[in-house]
Design an enzyme around this catalytic site. Sequence first.
Site: not given
Lengths: 98, 462
Positions: B391-393
């Site tokens: 998600n964050d990446v």
Amino acid sequence: MEAAVIDPFVFRLAIFVLAIFVGYYVVWSVTPALHTPLMSVTNAISSVIIVGALIAAGPEEMSIAKIFGFAAIILAAVNIFGGFVVTQRMLQMFRKKK
Amino acid sequence: MAANLSAVAYLISGVLFIMALRGLSSPETARRGNYFGIAGMVIAIVTTILNPHVLGFDLIILGLGIGAVIGTVIALRIQMTAMPQLVAAFHSLVGLAAVLVASAALYAPESYGIGIAGQIKMASLVEMSLGAAVGAITFSGSIVAFAKLQGLVKGDPLVFPGQHWLNLLIGIVIVAIGVVFVLNETIPLFWLLVALSFLIGFLIILPIGGADMPVVVSMLNSYSGWAAAGIGFTLENTALIITGALVGSSGAILSYIMCRAMNRSFISVILGGFGGEAAAAVSGGRSDKSVRAGSADDAAFIMKNAGSVIIVPGYGLAVAQAQHVVREMADKLKEEGVTVRFAVHPVAGRMPGHMNVLLAEANVPYDEVFELDEINSDFSTTDVAFVIGANDVTNPAAKTDPQSPIYGMPILDVENSITVLFVKRSLSPGYAGVDNEVFYRDNTMMLFGDAKEMVEGVIRAL
């Protein structure tokens, strides 16, 4: 005044500093895909601290230092065997396209 | 003469360790490198056992035997998803071993040729206390890292007021005790030094959140190296000095790479607290946006008709143990004539290179796995980005929103591909607690469900 003698400590310091530079260049050349095996193998080799433990456990007569040495041998040996075996296991998995 | 011989042997062992690391520059040479490392270790151990001061072998053999059995069994049984915990646990052992060896040198300095009890050389006392202090910090810090990674304690950062001042105070006290100890060789002060170092190790790592664990594990790797080097000076042992320097710089470089991959400064990681406040700040305000949800059948249809697919795995893949089914899916797609590649972000797992190991375990050939820099420009010419458990990446907020806690972090530009298939359990934000605008894009199809079950569904539909 006698000929100047350099303290052996300075030689060891030289080895230390040069090894940091060797480490710097060698580690930057490690492919990022193998960073986990890098950590497990550095972990295994840093357990060469076992040489200090072996010397402590070496004398025949029992002493508190010998007990410290014995405990450190166990810890370092777990790391040595565990570190190299798990590294080998991981490296076996890295295969090229057939 | 014998002393010179063993000094040369230790030097050879140090060189072999350098070659072990050098081998890791490519997977082809890495296995040979590992054998160099093992050879270096055997030489160091045999040389030490041949030392004329080493006469009693009972405890040595017993200790080696116990350690060998425990270490080998753990190494053979451990799951690849649990590697970060294992490495953290191993670091703690190196740290504790360093403390024990320093104590042994303090109680029996004759064995090490550094003086007699009560009159140890001052330089040796300095090295000993440095090795013991760093070793103790490595030990307790690694225990905390292990507990967080294993889920024994919550990954949330533990923050309390005045924390940094307390740490600073303890740090100053440790240095002061160290100085007095070196001047007087007072044994109780040595133990006080060790105890306070244990304490500060706990206090340093506790406030650091789960998302920063890759940095912490690398940092502790570095510490274990410096501890070993400190002891190496005490023992006047070249192999140990070289190894300590190698490991110390290796861990430091890995910490730097991880920090760069998250756009976090090393100082801010150490000061801790990441993950907690961020999660509170960025919730809500997304109910009005709509998403397009799809099924496994839709995903299979889209990918089968695509020319190229890039699979983006994240830690969610590891949690769901989905690496094997993902490889199966990739094989099916390749049979359909689709080009399949994998894109790995440096912090996709919980430690450096973790995702590469998980993919390798699932028999994904390593030449199909690409790093961020290698593949990022290819998303714009790719039909489908299949994001699974990451998600964050992949969050464009890292590029567009200066308010975002992940702003400035290099990301995989999945949104540039023609279609994004995003496998996710729900719309909940990722580890850093940030909502991902990719979910709401027109070219995104969300595949809600368990990563493993979803991929199995896709395989059935193919």
